[in-house]
Design a protein around this motif. Sequence first.
Motif, PDB file in Angstrom:
ATOM      1  N   UNK A 294       0.803  -1.233   0.000  1.00  7.28           N
ATOM      2  CA  UNK A 294       0.000   0.000   0.000  1.00  7.28           C
ATOM      3  C   UNK A 294       0.834   1.280   0.000  1.00  7.28           C
ATOM      4  N   UNK A 295       2.036   1.225   0.586  1.00  6.47           N
ATOM      5  CA  UNK A 295       2.872   2.421   0.675  1.00  6.47           C
ATOM      6  C   UNK A 295       3.414   2.857  -0.680  1.00  6.47           C
ATOM      7  N   UNK A 296       3.376   1.944  -1.673  1.00  3.77           N
ATOM      8  CA  UNK A 296       3.904   2.296  -2.984  1.00  3.77           C
ATOM      9  C   UNK A 296       3.065   3.373  -3.659  1.00  3.77           C
ATOM     10  N   UNK A 297       1.781   3.465  -3.317  1.00  8.36           N
ATOM     11  CA  UNK A 297       0.928   4.479  -3.940  1.00  8.36           C
ATOM     12  C   UNK A 297       1.497   5.866  -3.694  1.00  8.36           C
ATOM     13  N   UNK A 298       1.794   6.184  -2.431  1.00  8.33           N
ATOM     14  CA  UNK A 298       2.333   7.505  -2.091  1.00  8.33           C
ATOM     15  C   UNK A 298       3.703   7.729  -2.721  1.00  8.33           C
ATOM     16  N   UNK A 299       4.534   6.695  -2.704  1.00  4.44           N
ATOM     17  CA  UNK A 299       5.893   6.823  -3.252  1.00  4.44           C
ATOM     18  C   UNK A 299       5.837   7.123  -4.751  1.00  4.44           C
ATOM     19  N   UNK A 300       4.989   6.384  -5.472  1.00  2.00           N
ATOM     20  CA  UNK A 300       4.901   6.547  -6.929  1.00  2.00           C
ATOM     21  C   UNK A 300       4.285   7.882  -7.296  1.00  2.00           C
ATOM     22  N   UNK A 360      -7.643   4.834  -7.037  1.00  2.00           N
ATOM     23  CA  UNK A 360      -7.629   3.814  -5.985  1.00  2.00           C
ATOM     24  C   UNK A 360      -8.230   4.408  -4.717  1.00  2.00           C
ATOM     25  N   UNK A 361      -9.316   3.816  -4.249  1.00  2.00           N
ATOM     26  CA  UNK A 361      -9.999   4.349  -3.076  1.00  2.00           C
ATOM     27  C   UNK A 361      -9.329   3.909  -1.781  1.00  2.00           C
ATOM     28  N   UNK A 362      -8.816   2.689  -1.754  1.00  2.00           N
ATOM     29  CA  UNK A 362      -8.138   2.172  -0.566  1.00  2.00           C
ATOM     30  C   UNK A 362      -6.751   1.677  -0.960  1.00  2.00           C
ATOM     31  N   UNK A 363      -5.742   2.145  -0.257  1.00  2.00           N
ATOM     32  CA  UNK A 363      -4.374   1.732  -0.571  1.00  2.00           C
ATOM     33  C   UNK A 363      -4.191   0.221  -0.407  1.00  2.00           C
ATOM     34  N   UNK A 364      -4.972  -0.367   0.502  1.00  2.00           N
ATOM     35  CA  UNK A 364      -4.853  -1.808   0.741  1.00  2.00           C
ATOM     36  C   UNK A 364      -5.254  -2.611  -0.502  1.00  2.00           C
ATOM     37  N   UNK A 365      -6.032  -1.995  -1.397  1.00  2.00           N
ATOM     38  CA  UNK A 365      -6.478  -2.699  -2.605  1.00  2.00           C
ATOM     39  C   UNK A 365      -5.579  -2.405  -3.803  1.00  2.00           C
ATOM     40  N   UNK A 366      -4.425  -1.778  -3.554  1.00  2.00           N
ATOM     41  CA  UNK A 366      -3.543  -1.378  -4.651  1.00  2.00           C
ATOM     42  C   UNK A 366      -3.119  -2.566  -5.504  1.00  2.00           C
ATOM     43  N   UNK A 368      -4.574  -5.580  -5.996  1.00  2.00           N
ATOM     44  CA  UNK A 368      -5.660  -6.116  -6.821  1.00  2.00           C
ATOM     45  C   UNK A 368      -6.018  -5.138  -7.936  1.00  2.00           C
ATOM     46  N   UNK A 369      -5.982  -3.821  -7.640  1.00  2.00           N
ATOM     47  CA  UNK A 369      -6.250  -2.817  -8.682  1.00  2.00           C
ATOM     48  C   UNK A 369      -5.236  -2.923  -9.812  1.00  2.00           C
ATOM     49  N   UNK A 370      -3.968  -3.051  -9.448  1.00  2.00           N
ATOM     50  CA  UNK A 370      -2.902  -3.098 -10.448  1.00  2.00           C
ATOM     51  C   UNK A 370      -3.026  -4.359 -11.304  1.00  2.00           C
ATOM     52  N   UNK A 371      -3.310  -5.493 -10.686  1.00  2.00           N
ATOM     53  CA  UNK A 371      -3.429  -6.745 -11.427  1.00  2.00           C
ATOM     54  C   UNK A 371      -4.652  -6.719 -12.342  1.00  2.00           C
ATOM     55  N   UNK A 372      -5.743  -6.146 -11.870  1.00  2.00           N
ATOM     56  CA  UNK A 372      -6.932  -6.030 -12.720  1.00  2.00           C
ATOM     57  C   UNK A 372      -6.704  -5.075 -13.887  1.00  2.00           C
TER      58      UNK A 372
END
Length: 572
Positions: A294-300, A360-366, A368-372
Amino acid sequence: MESLQNEAQRQILMGFFKTGPGEYGEGDEFLGLKVPQTREVVKAVWKDFALSEVPKLMMNRWHEVRLCGLLILVAKFEQLATKRLENDEKAIRGRDEILTMYLQYAEQANNWDLVDLSVHKILGHWLLLPTYLGSDIYSKENRSLGVLLQDSHEETPKLLDSLDNKNLRIKILDSLAQSDNLWKQRMSIVCSWKTSQMGDPSWCLRYAEIHLHHPHDLMHKAVGWMLREMGKRVSEDLLRDFLRQHAHEMPRTMLRYAIEKLPEQERQYWLSIPHTFSPAKVSKTNRFAGIPLPDFVDIILKGDDEAMYYLLHNRLSHQLQDRFSSYRQHLYDNFEDIIDDFFLYLRESGRYPYEPLLRIKKKESFESWLLNTFRNYLSNRTEAEHHVDWSFDSNQDYGSLSDECSDLTDERKIAIVSNLIAYAHQVFYPRVRFIFLRSMLTLLNKKRAVPNKEMAEALDMTLLAYRVAVYRMKQKIALFRIRMLKGESLRLDDEHIEMARQINRDFAHLYPTLFQLYVECIDTLKTCTAVKNLRQQYLEARGYAVHEQDTDSTITIRIPAFWDILNRWLIT
């Protein structure tokens, strides 16, 4: 501290820390204090003890006094490294000052206990925290650090101006690892104790490999200890991967320390591997290892392309490959090329880099979002490529598209290509114009093109900037083509209207026309000398396409074949 000295304990410590002639602690002097006694002194004084006075302690003849100085630095550093102060500007500069002082007096930590009680809590923790070192090149700390790394005040601004913070961290640890001082070498590996505790195994793995063939027993113990801690704190599977690569060449002491916490049967297996020597190999430090997904969202979103690249190629490679396998038979390119294209798609498919990540609404779903998203990308690309017959080879005609393009006459296709080339030449800036013409000539030449990395260097661009430029250029060319298929006008000026007419009249001899434009474009580039040299280098030595024809014979363009090559190029 002198008032607490104990003669009996002093004799024990001098033997324990090997202070005799020829031993690693030769000449060290002790007061005879135990570590808890030193800690009590530190606890009483560190808050009111000026940082500028610590060097006096570090230069003291007594071992315990030097330890006291180090523990005061540890206490002051930890005070400035709390979660609340992690990103505070004043705290960051305070931590940088403490680290610089620690490195400046590193040789005074001249026994294993002095290193082991301090380095992971200062240098190891600093590796994981924000820093200004390297950004403000004229600061006092950077001047001091430049002396440590290059032994020259004059070279400091040049050195630190050329390094980003990541490279600076590696530079500092490499300078310790490559030092002739045993205790500095030990610092470079023991500092990874803290990074492993925080879930980042990359520092441990890198410096374990660097010190794999170190001759000293104290380093064997330190490396084995840090590998054991990495396995316990991060992943035993990573430890096993390291052992599979290096167990045969690890000194036995190092190996025993590393496998100490593994099951007895497994320990016996590793110890049974015959010891053989092989040259050391050093892996690249991956600074994103161990970071929760989940932390990758902020980093990217902060613009860190390397983080996204690492995520796709290291962390999620297996999951992405599983999804790719379902589409493999329908795609022309291999997995590595698809991943590179997907990286550019994520970066460039919005108005600004990585805009899709904001959905992405929840970072925890990052994950699954990326794979989809990758699955949808593969599905769309498969649909686009489905219209092209991929069964051709370099000596055959290319299959035609079965979409609206197949209804076009050859004359209409020639008109579209002519206007496309003229319009691209009109709207693109010199670098992108060069890339476009080079790409078109490569399509006609049917040879391998000069690799992207070399072309990026010749154009004075980073590889990522070059790849992004190619991606954007192809997106715009595809858009221009769609507009022309719909019958829209591209609004060419007089000069480029005449260019389109010339290309249309002599389409069978398109290659010489494009090559002439290509040569003229090179002369408009500031990097023209580098580009010309690179073209000549590949022409003479490597056999790559530099766009000169092999013979004087004219390349005759067969419009059905060239049209399908062009369409496939825009798809991929």
